[in-house]
Enzyme design. Sequence first.
Site, PDB file in Angstrom:
ATOM      1  N   ASP A  24      46.549  23.496 -66.326  1.00 31.87           N
ATOM      2  CA  ASP A  24      45.076  23.534 -66.444  1.00 31.87           C
ATOM      3  C   ASP A  24      44.424  24.919 -66.288  1.00 31.87           C
ATOM      4  OD1 ASP A  24      45.625  20.860 -66.626  1.00 31.87           O
ATOM      5  OD2 ASP A  24      44.473  20.251 -64.856  1.00 31.87           O
ATOM      6  N   GLU A  72      43.384  19.524 -68.529  1.00 25.65           N
ATOM      7  CA  GLU A  72      42.717  18.275 -68.141  1.00 25.65           C
ATOM      8  C   GLU A  72      41.622  18.051 -69.177  1.00 25.65           C
ATOM      9  OE1 GLU A  72      41.459  17.929 -64.060  1.00 25.65           O
ATOM     10  OE2 GLU A  72      40.399  16.057 -64.457  1.00 25.65           O
ATOM     11  N   LYS A 129      45.891  16.009 -70.810  1.00 28.05           N
ATOM     12  CA  LYS A 129      46.086  14.927 -69.830  1.00 28.05           C
ATOM     13  C   LYS A 129      44.739  14.425 -69.309  1.00 28.05           C
ATOM     14  CE  LYS A 129      46.929  18.035 -65.876  1.00 28.05           C
ATOM     15  NZ  LYS A 129      45.678  17.787 -65.170  1.00 28.05           N
ATOM     16  N   VAL A 157      46.257  25.658 -61.711  1.00 23.45           N
ATOM     17  CA  VAL A 157      45.176  25.265 -60.813  1.00 23.45           C
ATOM     18  C   VAL A 157      44.848  23.773 -60.951  1.00 23.45           C
ATOM     19  CG1 VAL A 157      44.177  27.565 -60.893  1.00 23.45           C
ATOM     20  CG2 VAL A 157      43.367  25.864 -62.531  1.00 23.45           C
ATOM     21  N   THR A 158      44.257  23.189 -59.911  1.00 25.55           N
ATOM     22  CA  THR A 158      44.163  23.763 -58.590  1.00 25.55           C
ATOM     23  C   THR A 158      45.358  23.276 -57.782  1.00 25.55           C
ATOM     24  OG1 THR A 158      42.792  21.925 -57.764  1.00 25.55           O
ATOM     25  CG2 THR A 158      41.629  23.829 -58.619  1.00 25.55           C
ATOM     26  N   CYS A 162      45.509  19.066 -59.307  1.00 27.20           N
ATOM     27  CA  CYS A 162      46.372  18.763 -60.461  1.00 27.20           C
ATOM     28  C   CYS A 162      47.799  19.297 -60.298  1.00 27.20           C
ATOM     29  CB  CYS A 162      45.728  19.284 -61.732  1.00 27.20           C
ATOM     30  SG  CYS A 162      44.257  18.323 -62.155  1.00 27.20           S
ATOM     31  N   GLN A 202      59.536  18.917 -44.344  1.00 29.99           N
ATOM     32  CA  GLN A 202      60.496  17.795 -44.228  1.00 29.99           C
ATOM     33  C   GLN A 202      61.664  17.957 -45.215  1.00 29.99           C
ATOM     34  OE1 GLN A 202      58.326  13.885 -43.424  1.00 29.99           O
ATOM     35  NE2 GLN A 202      56.751  15.072 -44.463  1.00 29.99           N
TER      36      GLN A 202
HETATM   37  C1  C5J Z   1      42.524  20.362 -61.506  1.00 25.96           C
HETATM   38  C2  C5J Z   1      40.496  19.356 -60.684  1.00 25.96           C
HETATM   39  N1  C5J Z   1      43.054  20.902 -62.594  1.00 25.96           N
HETATM   40  N2  C5J Z   1      40.509  20.034 -59.545  1.00 25.96           N
HETATM   41  N3  C5J Z   1      41.415  19.593 -61.659  1.00 25.96           N
HETATM   42  O1  C5J Z   1      43.001  20.592 -60.410  1.00 25.96           O
HETATM   43  O2  C5J Z   1      39.646  18.517 -60.894  1.00 25.96           O
END
Ligand code: C5J
Length: 227
Positions: A24, A72, A129, A157-158, A162, A202
Amino acid sequence: MIEVAARPGVYRFEPATTALVVIDMQRDFLDPGGFGAALGNDVTPLRAIIPAVANLLALARRHGLTVIHTRESHAPDLSDCPPAKHQQGKLGLRIGDPGPMGRILIRGEPGNQIVPELAPLDGEWVIDKPGKGMFYATGLDQRLREAGIESLLFAGVTTEVCVQTSMREACDRGYRGLLIEDATESYFPEFKRATLEMVAAQGGIVGQVAGLAALETALTQAMKKES
Ligand code: C5J
């Protein structure tokens, strides 16, 4: 076999069965005036990783890894955006609403494009996506299996949304994940820190974490051994 100094332990992968996934890195999240900024976030820290992601892409391309970019994004009629997701955010700044870079998070709009510095090359995979995770409603698992991919390096990101969701989904599907810590970022530094710790905790419960320099060292050493 490439061996990367990672946390919590050495990460091993074969370039031929590994893909780099850049999550993204699209204008919606990185550009001033985009969706991320409209939600009240400072985009500066996200833009700051563009050079590191560009270096990571160059490294992956040099060593013949499969390269995957995700965005996204939603269909213009929002048929792939469930009401619960659509109702997030402030009125007038929701998915599909008009913004300075076109309709927010809508496929094909200027804001939905990957930033030019990281533009996909011909032949690289671009996955649109509708979810936070990269497997939901994308057919990606099938495609990866058909390509013989077993290991996934993650950037983008982020970190805590995602990227982490995709990494967890990948872990459940049997892929070995490595998060490149200086090629991922969050609007919230404490969320990034916590995610890096969570991933590697872990015994590496959903994957491993390494720096870009460690990955580059490992790939360069392997190349020297071969020559
Ligand atoms: C992503 C979001 N790419 N934070 N989207 O992390 O909404």
